[in-house]
Design an enzyme around this catalytic site. Structure first.
Site, PDB file in Angstrom:
ATOM      1  N   GLY A 356      33.810  37.108  45.385  1.00 23.87           N
ATOM      2  CA  GLY A 356      33.508  36.864  44.092  1.00 23.87           C
ATOM      3  C   GLY A 356      34.219  36.961  43.356  1.00 23.87           C
ATOM      4  O   GLY A 356      35.395  37.951  43.457  1.00 23.87           O
ATOM      5  N   GLY A 361      29.762  43.417  41.509  1.00 23.70           N
ATOM      6  CA  GLY A 361      29.511  44.950  42.568  1.00 23.70           C
ATOM      7  C   GLY A 361      30.051  44.616  43.795  1.00 23.70           C
ATOM      8  O   GLY A 361      29.360  45.103  44.277  1.00 23.70           O
ATOM      9  N   SER A 679      36.764  17.931  42.277  1.00 16.75           N
ATOM     10  CA  SER A 679      34.758  17.332  42.203  1.00 16.75           C
ATOM     11  C   SER A 679      34.833  17.518  40.673  1.00 16.75           C
ATOM     12  O   SER A 679      33.879  16.962  40.463  1.00 16.75           O
ATOM     13  CB  SER A 679      34.529  19.352  41.801  1.00 16.75           C
ATOM     14  OG  SER A 679      35.022  20.229  40.723  1.00 16.75           O
ATOM     15  N   LYS A 722      28.199  26.422  39.332  1.00 14.25           N
ATOM     16  CA  LYS A 722      28.588  25.824  38.124  1.00 14.25           C
ATOM     17  C   LYS A 722      27.419  25.441  37.599  1.00 14.25           C
ATOM     18  O   LYS A 722      26.964  25.392  36.429  1.00 14.25           O
ATOM     19  CB  LYS A 722      28.494  23.978  39.368  1.00 14.25           C
ATOM     20  CG  LYS A 722      30.172  24.435  39.667  1.00 14.25           C
ATOM     21  CD  LYS A 722      30.866  23.046  40.449  1.00 14.25           C
ATOM     22  CE  LYS A 722      32.417  23.098  40.801  1.00 14.25           C
ATOM     23  NZ  LYS A 722      32.091  22.127  41.470  1.00 14.25           N
TER      24      LYS A 722
END
Length: 809
Positions: A356, A361, A679, A722
């Protein structure tokens, strides 16, 4: 540099036999022998002897050329007299007297031997006694160092009258590089030649001095080693006579080895090394290496392990206390504890990858996992690691060798089942020292890591009970074989409500403690926190939010230090005063529906973002222009979108020929940031169709999806990131591929409530939702308005003022 001067109109060019030399040269002023190997050279010498002995000695540029021509020879040669031909065991030798330098001006023939012409050269010479004395002194020192002292040679050198004569004589005595020999042969200045010879002698004397010193030191070292050996043997004999021959160190090591709980094969290896240590003695050069190796073996936790806490409620409580949200990660850890509770030690350790953006975290939750299950935690940062030895260790043959980071982490943890965090695994590098990512394949493979072998230890260690947690910002840079060995959990980032809860429950208290006002009551209004999140941060995580809270808390700390006692309440106006002007905007979409302007969605290593796509038409010949730092894949998506529009022109109410009369310019703003990925396909196609049909695009609609030449909408990745970006920008409707509809239930509830998510399978469905009624007639061939470019007003900042995208998924 012109160093020689041909005296024209004084000497005529004269034909003479030529003998070319290969791989070396000679210098005038001496009588010497020259090896003759070629048939043509032998014939030239015979002819010269028959005609009085005069011949010309020249040097070839390339020794491999068998029959040289004029261009293959250096222009400066030596006029010589051949005295005799000698047959020796090593071949035919020519006794030749070398006279002076001359200029080779041409080759008249090469059969049966080379015949050339030459002209005399005027040399510059001088008498410099100081330079001569210094050169002779260095020559004597050089000859003494190489062990070839010859009094006759030294007498000849002292007899040289000029600097040029001495330079030529010394050049013929010492070994010189070929290029230096040619430079000396071509140099017509005697002083210059002698200075070059002197510099070379100085260098050779320095090298000879160093070589002599090394040999002397080596000899002294060997004598010292022999003397030390004899003294040690005498000391052993003396201790034996005194009854004091026990040495405690080996016995201490033996005791540690026996109590370390090593596996049988490792124990055998350790005892074997201990025996070598006892045989060689504590004073031997290798004793410290063996002793260090045995100490590493005894310090490793071969059998020590911590007891896992199998209380599911406790595990959940710890994870919830440390982190808000992140349900996927928490659920996976709870599953591991539950299965371990039922399966016992038959279950292998987990290998989990947390992927991520920064600040969500990933590393901190790994610490919470260790605390929840009651294990030790060791963190290993892999960012920038390029040496395979960092993972597997160095072999003991290297000076200062130590085990790799994995074994060192186990030694530090003092347990064989810790939680090892491999941070930034996506940033491991590769160079000539090896590939650390490949070395990690064994570490992170449950089928192999039960016998992980470090290069330093050279014995297997069981890693199967270790919980490995790796972190990364992107999966694309992790080798496929390594990624396949890990269970990857995506942590895309937090929505505003989650950030609000994290700030209130965790970050504010943490910053109060860090800034010395942990015992005071501080209350920050919800609107003030939302202002910090919306207008002063632009991130998927909460790292910048924590820094901003720290700034607010430090202002309160100044008030406390000034005498105020609180409690303190921070309102939205206070935040604006403390933080200064707002850095970002929030919830702002385009001011009006525009022709040829579509809002796409993108995701990169730092979270999601909106991506405005502009299309402008102008009169031309059908050329397409793509700007905005677009990658190859994104450019191909634009080509596919335009092809779809051309092939479906009539169904769109357009004449197919219009595409050959109009230039299409597609631009994606934030041009300094590279962008790539498929995309944005439906967004580009919608913008192109909007520009040609003059149908405005709804400003509250964003879209993502790959488009094919037949208009099908293919699935994409990063849907959560998104949709979070769309929600932040104030978008009301998001069009997504139908195959991504299965991912909608995994989106945050607030996103699903505030956004209208419409799955689409074909571009016709996109057009039906995104485009409004035309504001004018469609473009036609011959339409004068087609020549007028559709000018796009600059898009209003949509809350994403930072970098938009690195890659579109």
């Amino acid at each position: 540099m012109r160093q020689r001067e041909i005296m024209n109109n004084v000497f005529e060019a004269k034909p003479i036999p030529v003998v070319p030399l290969r791989g070396g040269t000679v210098f005038p002023g001496v009588t010497t022998t020259v090896s003759i190997g070629r048939r043509t050279s032998l014939a030239a010498v015979h002819a010269a002897i028959e005609r009085g002995g005069d011949l010309l000695v020249v040097v070839q540029r390339d020794a491999e050329v068998e029959t040289p021509g004029f261009d293959d020879l250096f222009p400066v040669g030596i006029l010589a007299t051949a005295r005799d031909m000698l047959r020796t065991p090593v071949g035919i030798q020519m006794l030749v007297e070398l006279h002076r330098r001359v200029q080779l001006t041409g080759i008249d023939g090469n059969d049966p031997f080379l015949i050339g012409r030459y002209e005399e050269l005027a040399e510059e010479d001088a008498i410099d006694e100081e330079l001569k004395v210094e050169t002779i002194a260095y020559l004597e020192k050089y000859i003494e160092l190489v062990g070839e002292t010859n009094q006759q040679i030294m007498t000849m050198t002292r007899a040289s009258r000029t600097t040029g004569e001495l330079a030529d004589y010394v050049a013929g005595l010492i070994s010189l590089p070929f290029d230096v020999e040619i430079a000396l042969l071509s140099d017509l200045n005697g002083r210059s030649r002698l200075e070059k010879i002197l510099e070379h002698l100085r260098q050779e004397v320095r090298i000879a001095d160093i070589r002599s010193k090394i040999q002397s030191d080596a000899h002294q070292g060997a004598e010292k080693a022999q003397r030390d050996f004899m003294l040690r043997e005498q000391m052993k004999a003396i201790r034996k006579e005194l009854g004091d021959d026990d040495e405690d160190a080996p016995e201490d090591l033996r005791s540690k080895i026996e109590n370390a709980g090593m596996p049988e094969k490792v124990l055998e290896r350790a005892l074997s090394e201990l025996k070598r240590l006892e045989y060689q003695g504590q004073q031997s050069a290798e004793a410290s290496v063996i002793r260090t190796y045995l100490e590493w073996l005894t310090e490793l936790p071969w059998t020590n392990e911590t007891e896992d806490n199998f209380d599911i409620g406790h595990v959940r409580q710890v994870l919830d206390a440390d982190h808000f949200g992140l349900e996927d990660v928490k659920e996976r850890i709870v599953e591991y504890v539950a299965v371990r509770k039922l399966a016992g030690k038959d279950m292998k350790g987990a290998i989990i990858n947390l992927n991520g953006p920064p600040g969500v975290g990933k590393t901190s939750i790994a610490t919470s996992v260790a605390r929840a299950v009651g294990r030790e935690m060791v963190r290993i940062s892999l960012g920038g690691v390029r040496d395979e030895a960092e993972i597997r260790g160095h072999r003991r043959t290297y000076i200062g060798a130590i085990p790799g980071r994995i074994i060192r982490a186990l030694r530090d943890a003092k347990t064989r089942n810790p939680v090892i965090v491999l941070d930034e695994i996506d940033k491991v590098g590769t160079d000539w020292r090896g590939d650390p990512a490949s070395a990690l394949l064994e570490v992170l493979d449950p089928e192999q890591n039960h016998s992980f072998t470090d290069h330093y230890l050279e014995v297997p260690f069981d890693l199967s009970q270790v919980i490995f947690i790796t972190t990364s910002n992107q999966l694309s840079t992790i080798p496929a074989a390594l990624l396949d060995r890990m269970e990857s959990i995506t942590m895309p980032g937090y929505i505003e409500d989650e950030k609000l809860a994290i700030a209130r429950q965790y970050l504010l208290k943490k910053q109060q403690e860090a800034n010395g006002i942990g015992g005071l009551e501080v209350n920050i209004d919800d609107e003030a926190l939302r202002g910090l999140i919306r207008y002063h941060t632009l991130e998927a995580g909460v790292r910048q939010l924590e820094r901003n809270l720290g700034k607010v808390v430090r202002k309160l700390a100044v008030r406390v230090a000034s005498g105020e006692t609180g409690p303190f309440t921070v309102a939205e106006a206070d935040v604006d005063e403390i933080m200064g002007p707002r850095k970002f905007t929030y919830g702002v979409i385009e001011e009006q529906d525009e022709i040829g302007l579509v809002t796409g969605l993108a995701v990169n290593a730092y979270g999601g973002n909106t991506l405005p796509i502009e299309v402008s038409l102008s009169e031309g010949n059908g050329r397409i222009t793509l700007t905005g730092s677009l990658g190859d894949v994104m450019q191909e998506s634009a080509q596919a979108a335009l092809t779809y529009a051309r092939s479906n022109a009539r169904s769109l109410g357009l004449e197919p020929a219009i595409f050959d009369k109009v230039n299409v310019h597609i631009h994606v703003p934030d041009g300094a940031t590279p962008k790539d990925g498929p995309s944005a396909g439906i967004a580009m196609a919608t913008a192109i169709i909007s520009a040609f049909t003059r149908r405005p695009v709804r400003r509250d609609v964003a879209m993502t999806g790959e488009v094919t030449l037949r208009g099908k909408v293919l699935p994409i990745g990063g849907l959560k990131s998104k949709t979070i970006a769309a929600h932040r920008a104030g978008i009301k409707t998001v069009l997504l591929p139908k195959d991504n509809a299965k991912d909608i239930p995994e989106l945050p509830e607030r996103i699903r409530q505030d956004l209208e998510l419409i799955p689409v399978g074909h571009l016709d469905e996109v057009i039906a939702v995104a485009l409004l009624e035309p504001v004018g007639p469609v473009m036609k061939v011959g339409d004068e308005k087609a020549a007028e470019p559709i000018v796009m007003p600059p898009p209003v900042t949509n809350g994403n003022a930072g970098e938009r995208i690195g890659r579109i998924n």
